[in-house]
Design a protein around this motif. Structure first.
Motif, mmCIF file in Angstrom:
data_model
loop_
_atom_site.group_PDB
_atom_site.id
_atom_site.type_symbol
_atom_site.label_atom_id
_atom_site.label_comp_id
_atom_site.label_asym_id
_atom_site.label_seq_id
_atom_site.Cartn_x
_atom_site.Cartn_y
_atom_site.Cartn_z
ATOM 1 N N ALA A 14 0.888 -1.186 0.077
ATOM 2 C CA ALA A 14 -0.155 -0.119 -0.120
ATOM 3 C C ALA A 14 1.038 1.419 0.101
ATOM 4 O O ALA A 14 0.546 2.246 -0.494
ATOM 5 N N LEU A 15 2.097 1.423 0.691
ATOM 6 C CA LEU A 15 2.913 2.473 0.996
ATOM 7 C C LEU A 15 3.385 2.652 -0.587
ATOM 8 O O LEU A 15 3.586 3.854 -1.108
ATOM 9 N N ASP A 16 3.719 1.509 -1.323
ATOM 10 C CA ASP A 16 4.212 1.632 -2.905
ATOM 11 C C ASP A 16 3.307 2.214 -3.653
ATOM 12 O O ASP A 16 3.542 3.268 -4.166
ATOM 13 N N GLU A 17 2.080 1.819 -3.505
ATOM 14 C CA GLU A 17 0.894 2.273 -4.233
ATOM 15 C C GLU A 17 0.633 3.864 -4.058
ATOM 16 O O GLU A 17 0.294 4.606 -4.896
ATOM 17 N N CYS A 18 0.834 4.220 -2.914
ATOM 18 C CA CYS A 18 0.737 5.660 -2.327
ATOM 19 C C CYS A 18 2.207 6.576 -2.574
ATOM 20 O O CYS A 18 1.942 7.690 -2.196
ATOM 21 N N GLY A 19 2.835 6.028 -2.870
ATOM 22 C CA GLY A 19 4.391 6.721 -3.426
ATOM 23 C C GLY A 19 4.837 7.174 -2.086
ATOM 24 O O GLY A 19 5.709 8.112 -2.007
ATOM 25 N N ILE A 20 4.923 6.328 -0.880
ATOM 26 C CA ILE A 20 5.763 6.701 0.177
ATOM 27 C C ILE A 20 6.623 5.826 0.622
ATOM 28 O O ILE A 20 6.669 4.672 0.512
ATOM 29 N N ALA A 21 7.874 6.478 0.865
ATOM 30 C CA ALA A 21 9.119 5.917 0.999
ATOM 31 C C ALA A 21 9.253 5.168 2.273
ATOM 32 O O ALA A 21 8.734 5.509 3.494
ATOM 33 N N TYR A 22 9.808 4.036 2.321
ATOM 34 C CA TYR A 22 10.023 3.194 3.526
ATOM 35 C C TYR A 22 11.389 2.360 3.233
ATOM 36 O O TYR A 22 11.732 2.401 2.058
ATOM 37 N N THR A 23 11.695 1.793 4.393
ATOM 38 C CA THR A 23 13.242 0.764 4.048
ATOM 39 C C THR A 23 12.671 -0.676 4.525
ATOM 40 O O THR A 23 11.762 -0.554 5.331
ATOM 41 N N LEU A 24 13.475 -1.382 4.482
ATOM 42 C CA LEU A 24 13.472 -2.972 4.851
ATOM 43 C C LEU A 24 14.642 -3.207 5.754
ATOM 44 O O LEU A 24 15.265 -4.077 5.319
ATOM 45 N N PRO A 25 15.151 -2.808 6.924
ATOM 46 C CA PRO A 25 16.013 -2.752 7.815
ATOM 47 C C PRO A 25 16.136 -4.417 8.317
ATOM 48 O O PRO A 25 15.137 -4.904 8.606
ATOM 49 N N THR A 26 17.367 -4.659 8.520
ATOM 50 C CA THR A 26 17.448 -6.243 9.254
ATOM 51 C C THR A 26 17.792 -5.815 10.721
ATOM 52 O O THR A 26 17.502 -6.439 11.706
ATOM 53 N N GLU A 27 18.618 -4.440 10.991
ATOM 54 C CA GLU A 27 18.914 -4.292 12.141
ATOM 55 C C GLU A 27 18.263 -2.759 12.488
ATOM 56 O O GLU A 27 18.380 -1.895 11.658
ATOM 57 N N ILE A 28 17.669 -2.531 13.688
ATOM 58 C CA ILE A 28 17.234 -1.160 14.018
ATOM 59 C C ILE A 28 17.838 -0.742 15.336
ATOM 60 O O ILE A 28 17.426 -1.530 16.472
ATOM 61 N N GLU A 29 18.377 0.440 15.540
ATOM 62 C CA GLU A 29 18.923 0.722 16.883
ATOM 63 C C GLU A 29 17.787 0.806 17.772
ATOM 64 O O GLU A 29 16.628 1.364 17.745
ATOM 65 N N GLY A 30 17.972 0.005 19.131
ATOM 66 C CA GLY A 30 16.902 0.154 20.039
ATOM 67 C C GLY A 30 15.860 -0.802 19.882
ATOM 68 O O GLY A 30 15.198 -0.986 20.786
#
Ligand SMILES: Cc1cc2nc3c(=O)[nH]c(=O)nc-3n(C[C@H](O)[C@H](O)[C@H](O)COP(=O)(O)OP(=O)(O)OC[C@H]3O[C@@H](n4cnc5c(N)ncnc54)[C@H](O)[C@@H]3O)c2cc1C
Length: 313
Positions: free
Chosen positions: A96-112
């Motif tokens: 859905a984010l793709d369809e709405c053109g909203i940026a995101y990432t797919l991290p494997t590690e996230i601080e905290g």
């Protein structure tokens, strides 16, 4: 000038009053308790603000609200990001984010934040928290509020239009509205590091399960979505110790840098429709605004403007 009465000064009533005032109406807000009561659904320091939803229609609605928060006061949003965690990528909002053109990432590690092995993480920057108590006050700037005034019947209200944003009490004022009221428990944890992103665990069924967000006082607020018992809003109750325990265990697993010993707990009520959608409709001179199902706060400016448009038509 059109005179509009708003019944209920939770965030939806406050937002409706703001939008009606913006639209040139003469507005009076009635609230059965004092303005800073903790009996309904809108109290507390923070709520998750996010654009990420698995349905593009909700994303667009959230974008409409985002513009509204910026019109009201951009400092009411603190954007530390949002992380969706899910056992399957298809359960996330990525498509859905793709369809709405909203940026995101797919991290494997996230601080905290500890990402469970084999799970997918979707991280979105345009997200974080809305400062709840401050937001209600900001909406009401310049608007007359009759606090400690319970409206017993809409027939008693002298106004051209009556907006009913009565939260869990909506069924007492309007007929034929299908909602279920539950008393939910949240807990607060000490986190001394930089603010953490908002985090939602998506269960195997696709619905939100556990969630957490930045708390301006203690550091972290966390909860279990739709975990509370059915409840009468007129009967206050204490946080559920079993749910606090479940939340603390989840915090220990997800946030290695946070002290998992809760420092505070609270309750708040959900008013949930069968499909978790909002009821925004006009019935004669009455406009019903029931927007909760545990996810309404972020949409308040957009809900307020839609209610105002219905009341002033
Ligand atoms: C634990 C919890 C966590 C949540 N987390 C999030 C989140 O992270 N992000 C998000 O977007 N949303 C979240 N929500 C949902 C959000 O808080 C609600 O959707 C929103 O607060 C609903 O606001 P409301 O104005 O409809 O209801 P309320 O805040 O309950 O307001 C209704 C008001 O009407 C008054 N009233 C009722 N009857 C009468 C009467 N007869 N006369 C006068 N006054 C009356 C009540 O006293 C009350 O003050 C959460 C909710 C809860 C409970």
């Amino acid at each position: 000038m059109t005179h509009v009465a708003v019944v209920g000064a939770g965030v939806m009533g406050c937002a409706a009053a703001w939008a009606l005032h913006e639209g040139g109406a003469d507005v009076t807000v009635y609230e059965q308790f004092d303005l800073d009561n903790t009996r309904g659904s809108s109290h507390g320091r923070s709520r998750i603000f996010r654009l990420a939803y698995p349905d593009p229609a909700w994303i667009r609605f959230a974008q409409e609200a985002y513009a509204g928060w910026n019109d009201l006061d951009p400092t009411l949003l603190e954007l530390y990001g949002l992380v969706e965690l899910a056992p399957e990528p298809s359960l996330t909002s990525a498509r859905a984010l793709d369809e709405c053109g909203i940026a995101y990432t797919l991290p494997t590690e996230i601080e905290g934040v500890a990402v469970p092995s084999g799970w997918t993480a979707v991280q979105v920057g345009d997200a974080g928290i809305v400062l709840a108590d401050r937001a209600r006050r900001a909406f009401l700037d310049g608007i007359e509020v009759e606090a400690n005034t319970r409206v017993e019947s809409l027939d008693d209200v002298d106004a051209d239009a009556v907006v009913v944003t009565a939260g869990a009490w909506v069924g007492r004022l309007v007929d034929d509205i299908d909602v279920r009221v539950t008393r939910e428990t949240v807990a607060y944890f000490r986190s001394d590091g930089p603010p953490l992103p908002s985090v939602v665990d998506i269960g195997a069924g696709g619905g939100h399960d556990m969630y957490a967000l930045h708390d301006p006082l203690h550091g972290l607020k966390a909860g279990a979505h739709h975990a509370g018992p059915e409840s009468d809003p007129d009967e206050p109750a204490e946080p559920d110790p079993a749910i606090v325990e479940r939340i603390a265990a989840w915090v220990a697993a997800r946030f290695p840098g946070v002290d998992p010993d809760p420092v505070e707990a609270d309750t708040c009520v959900y008013t949930t429709t069968p499909d978790h959608d909002f009821v925004l409709e006009r019935r004669g001179r009455v406009v019903v605004g029931s927007a909760c199902s545990g996810h309404g706060f972020k949409f308040a400016p957009a809900v307020g403007r839609r209610i105002a448009a219905l009341a002033l038509q």
